[in-house]
Design a protein around this motif. Sequence first.
Motif, PDB file in Angstrom:
ATOM      1  N   HIS A   1       0.809  -1.217   0.000  1.00  0.00           N
ATOM      2  CA  HIS A   1       0.000   0.000   0.000  1.00  0.00           C
ATOM      3  C   HIS A   1       0.844   1.269   0.000  1.00  0.00           C
ATOM      4  O   HIS A   1       0.386   2.340   0.401  1.00  0.00           O
ATOM      5  CB  HIS A   1      -1.035  -0.061   1.126  1.00  0.00           C
ATOM      6  CG  HIS A   1      -1.902  -1.266   0.959  1.00  0.00           C
ATOM      7  ND1 HIS A   1      -2.948  -1.311   0.053  1.00  0.00           N
ATOM      8  CD2 HIS A   1      -1.776  -2.523   1.462  1.00  0.00           C
ATOM      9  CE1 HIS A   1      -3.452  -2.546   0.054  1.00  0.00           C
ATOM     10  NE2 HIS A   1      -2.765  -3.305   0.896  1.00  0.00           N
TER      11      HIS A   1
ATOM     12  N   CYS B   1      -7.676   1.131  -4.804  1.00  0.00           N
ATOM     13  CA  CYS B   1      -7.148  -0.097  -4.210  1.00  0.00           C
ATOM     14  C   CYS B   1      -8.175  -0.657  -3.223  1.00  0.00           C
ATOM     15  O   CYS B   1      -9.065   0.069  -2.764  1.00  0.00           O
ATOM     16  CB  CYS B   1      -5.847   0.244  -3.491  1.00  0.00           C
ATOM     17  SG  CYS B   1      -5.091  -1.147  -2.639  1.00  0.00           S
TER      18      CYS B   1
ATOM     19  N   CYS C   1      -7.821  -1.103  -0.252  1.00  0.00           N
ATOM     20  CA  CYS C   1      -7.714  -0.419   1.045  1.00  0.00           C
ATOM     21  C   CYS C   1      -8.435   0.923   1.044  1.00  0.00           C
ATOM     22  O   CYS C   1      -8.559   1.570   2.069  1.00  0.00           O
ATOM     23  CB  CYS C   1      -6.244  -0.201   1.398  1.00  0.00           C
ATOM     24  SG  CYS C   1      -5.425   1.043   0.404  1.00  0.00           S
TER      25      CYS C   1
ATOM     26  N   ASN D   1      -7.409   3.590  -0.783  1.00  0.00           N
ATOM     27  CA  ASN D   1      -6.493   4.582  -1.361  1.00  0.00           C
ATOM     28  C   ASN D   1      -6.458   4.404  -2.889  1.00  0.00           C
ATOM     29  O   ASN D   1      -7.051   3.467  -3.432  1.00  0.00           O
ATOM     30  CB  ASN D   1      -5.100   4.347  -0.754  1.00  0.00           C
ATOM     31  CG  ASN D   1      -4.067   5.363  -1.209  1.00  0.00           C
ATOM     32  OD1 ASN D   1      -4.406   6.459  -1.654  1.00  0.00           O
ATOM     33  ND2 ASN D   1      -2.807   4.989  -1.105  1.00  0.00           N
TER      34      ASN D   1
ATOM     35  N   CYS E   1      -2.105   2.327  -5.197  1.00  0.00           N
ATOM     36  CA  CYS E   1      -1.178   1.555  -4.360  1.00  0.00           C
ATOM     37  C   CYS E   1      -0.398   0.573  -5.235  1.00  0.00           C
ATOM     38  O   CYS E   1      -0.893   0.126  -6.278  1.00  0.00           O
ATOM     39  CB  CYS E   1      -1.943   0.727  -3.340  1.00  0.00           C
ATOM     40  SG  CYS E   1      -2.699   1.697  -2.046  1.00  0.00           S
TER      41      CYS E   1
HETATM   42 ZN   LIG Z   1      -3.959   0.043  -0.954  1.00  0.00          ZN
END
Ligand SMILES: [Zn+2]
Length: 302
Positions: free
Chosen positions: A163, A173, A175, A177, A180
């Motif tokens: 990440h 992504c 996550c 964000n 990444c």
């Molecule tokens: Zn990520």
Amino acid sequence: MFKNSIGSNGVCGIDIGGTKILIAKISKTGILKRSIMLPMSDGNYRKVLEKIIAEIKKFGNISAVGISIAGDVDGKKGILRYSPNLPKWRNVKLKQYFEKKLNVPTVVDNDANCAVYGSYIIDGKRKYKNFITVTLGTGVGGGIIIDGKLYRGSTGSAGEIGHITVNPGGPKCSCGNRGCLESYIGTKGIIKTATGLGLKNITPAIIASKSMKGNRQAIRVYEKFSEYLAVGIGSLINIFNPDMITFSGGVSNNWDLIEKRFFDELQKRAFKTPLEHVKIIKSKNPENLGAIGAALLSKTFK
Ligand SMILES: [Zn+2]
């Protein structure tokens, strides 16, 4: 506190994955003596844990248990808080459960920490004190050892190498964000690159086999992969100045396709002195690192 003393009969390492579970008996020096693979079942985790206990009992006497599992782990308490691959496993008190059932000390850590610890001993023979293992698979993870000790960070969240942002405006992504490293070189990212180049119905393994047969697009997929990987690893080298970096995980099996472009690109990304120093290899035992590392970690807790 426990009946058996550490070091008498080998230890048990368990790698709990999203689709399968590896249960292994490991010698004091990290050699896999016996192992069995169980499929992960969809239902209640208690049933899965009961099956694991039954298999361990067949191993005879063991002196400790180490458990490697992907997800957010409270290593001190030995609790799996949450695992993206196992949505039904929430706040599972693994340490408490195994210690009660088997009466031996048990440690629990996330898969990347176990992998780096296993690699530190098997691949690095404890000689390379600043050590990083990057797992290349569905996700991209990392474990870090500094001065011979596993570095977990202040909240146990260190090592999320996948990440690192490599493109601020890049794709979203898992996550939350954008851009990444994992969104480019995780399994989904690899397939996305391949689809963008016109390849259809593929997996990383199929792309690798096409690449070896000279398919231009498939070759390009792994070139791009290698370039992004070098961007991430270059940053790690500049920040940590490690002695050794190893790769594990399913996608690392395509190392032959990655190696050349990766090292070419790395020359442009990392500082010269730390780059000349660091030894970078594919792990010699990438499939069993989690179980072996978990088993060896169990011996660090007395
Ligand atoms: Zn990520």
